[in-house]
Design a protein around this motif. Structure first.
Motif, short mmCIF file in Angstrom:
data_model
loop_
_atom_site.label_atom_id
_atom_site.label_comp_id
_atom_site.label_asym_id
_atom_site.label_seq_id
_atom_site.Cartn_x
_atom_site.Cartn_y
_atom_site.Cartn_z
N ASP A 25 0.83 -1.21 0.00
CA ASP A 25 0.00 0.00 0.00
C ASP A 25 0.86 1.26 0.00
O ASP A 25 0.55 2.23 -0.67
CB ASP A 25 -0.94 0.01 1.21
CG ASP A 25 -2.04 -1.03 1.10
OD1 ASP A 25 -2.26 -1.57 -0.01
OD2 ASP A 25 -2.68 -1.31 2.14
N ASP A 28 2.36 1.63 -3.51
CA ASP A 28 1.32 2.07 -4.44
C ASP A 28 0.98 3.54 -4.23
O ASP A 28 0.74 4.27 -5.20
CB ASP A 28 0.06 1.21 -4.28
CG ASP A 28 0.24 -0.19 -4.84
OD1 ASP A 28 1.16 -0.40 -5.66
OD2 ASP A 28 -0.55 -1.08 -4.46
N ALA A 29 0.96 3.99 -2.98
CA ALA A 29 0.67 5.40 -2.69
C ALA A 29 1.74 6.31 -3.27
O ALA A 29 1.43 7.35 -3.86
CB ALA A 29 0.56 5.61 -1.18
N THR A 32 1.42 6.30 -7.14
CA THR A 32 0.24 7.06 -7.55
C THR A 32 0.50 8.56 -7.42
O THR A 32 0.12 9.34 -8.30
CB THR A 32 -0.98 6.66 -6.71
OG1 THR A 32 -1.22 5.26 -6.89
CG2 THR A 32 -2.22 7.43 -7.11
N ALA A 33 1.14 8.96 -6.34
CA ALA A 33 1.45 10.38 -6.14
C ALA A 33 2.40 10.90 -7.22
O ALA A 33 2.22 12.01 -7.72
CB ALA A 33 2.05 10.59 -4.75
#
Length: 90
Positions: A25, A28-29, A32-33
């Motif tokens: 997670d 992925d964060a 994505t950012a």
């Protein structure tokens, strides 16, 4: 290193109490950012490098199968430029 190996490395760096799911997670964060940030401007990570959008001009290419010339449209792509600290670490 693939994504699974990167998740394991993040998990080890965060400590034994961190689950693989939490490490996934977190990764992925971050990804994505970066993807959202590069849409509006450069994303600069001090000590690591810069992600930036560059424009590719229209050009003529060749179909590798037939050898026929074809037009390739102008496009945008993301380019990564490594920082000097990252280059020295290699």
């Amino acid at each position: 290193m693939n994504k699974a190996e990167l998740i394991e490395a993040v998990q080890k760096n965060l400590g034994i109490d961190t689950s693989k799911r939490a490490a996934s997670d977190a990764l992925d964060a971050v990804l994505t950012a970066i993807a959202k940030g590069v849409k509006t401007s450069n994303v600069q990570l001090i000590g690591f490098g810069t992600f930036k959008v560059v424009k590719r001009a229209a050009r003529t290419g060749r179909n590798p199968k037939t050898g026929v010339a074809m037009k390739i449209k102008a496009s945008k792509t993301v380019r990564f430029v490594a920082s000097s600290a990252l280059k020295k670490a290699m």
